[in-house]
Write a protein that holds these residues in place. Structure first.
Motif: not given
Ligand SMILES: [Fe+2]
Ligand SMILES: [Fe+2]
Length: 188
Positions: A168-188
């Motif tokens: 439910p909450e992204v830990e501060e250190n992992f912001g960039r990792l979450v960003e990458t996962i979202r981009e990958e998902a959006a790119a299919g």
């Protein structure tokens, strides 16, 4: 306090989907190293940090607890279980090794590229094989235990911590990792 085994099992299956995403990222970046290209070392660091603080520290102990329940209530469904704790320990050792390789590179130390590739592939293959064994065999045995009426267990000794990336909450250190996962998902 009691725990619902079906709910825990659903969480474990969701963890596996998330771990599979992490494994794919690792494999892709290690292929880049193999091909002599520059990988995203920061991403590799974040992935391995995640693997040590969630799958190794929370997911596997949760499984160990659930398998212990299965062993206690359905010993008939618990053959071949001796390997599991060893497997979890072995996976944790491999992830620490790989995390340290990457940390060392990020600190500017020379680490042989093919050693990193070998450690990454060993980790990826071991973890994939392990997850497949659980999904096709062990988790189904737990399903069987639940179907046969045992669904509630005592949650003493049960580690329950939120996933710092997919929770439910992204830990501060992992912001960039979450960003990458979202981009990958959006790119299919
Ligand atoms: Fe496991
Ligand atoms: Fe697992």
């Amino acid at each position: 306090m009691n725990k619902n085994a079906a709910k825990v099992l659903a969480e474990l299956r969701e963890d596996h989907r998330n771990m599979a995403l992490m494994i794919n990222l690792l494999e892709r970046e290690s292929n880049r190293i193999y091909e002599g290209l520059e990988p995203d070392y920061e991403l590799l660091h974040d992935v391995m940090h995640y693997m040590t603080v969630y799958p190794d520290a929370v997911h596997h102990p949760k499984e160990d607890r659930l398998y212990a329940e299965l062993k206690a209530f359905r010993p008939d469904l618990s053959t071949g279980f001796e390997r599991i704790t060893m497997d979890h320990r072995h996976i944790a050792d491999l992830s620490i090794k790989l995390r340290d390789d990457i940390a060392s590179i990020n600190a500017g130390n020379p680490v042989r590229r093919n050693a990193v590739v070998a450690d990454a592939l060993r980790y990826v293959n071991t973890l994939r094989g392990h997850m497949q064994w659980e999904e096709l065999d062990l988790f189904r045995r737990v399903d069987e235990m639940i179907r046969s009426g045992h669904n509630v267990f005592d949650s003493a000794n049960f580690i329950h911590e939120a996933d710092p990336v997919f929770g439910p909450e992204v830990e501060e250190n992992f912001g960039r990792l979450v960003e990458t996962i979202r981009e990958e998902a959006a790119a299919g």
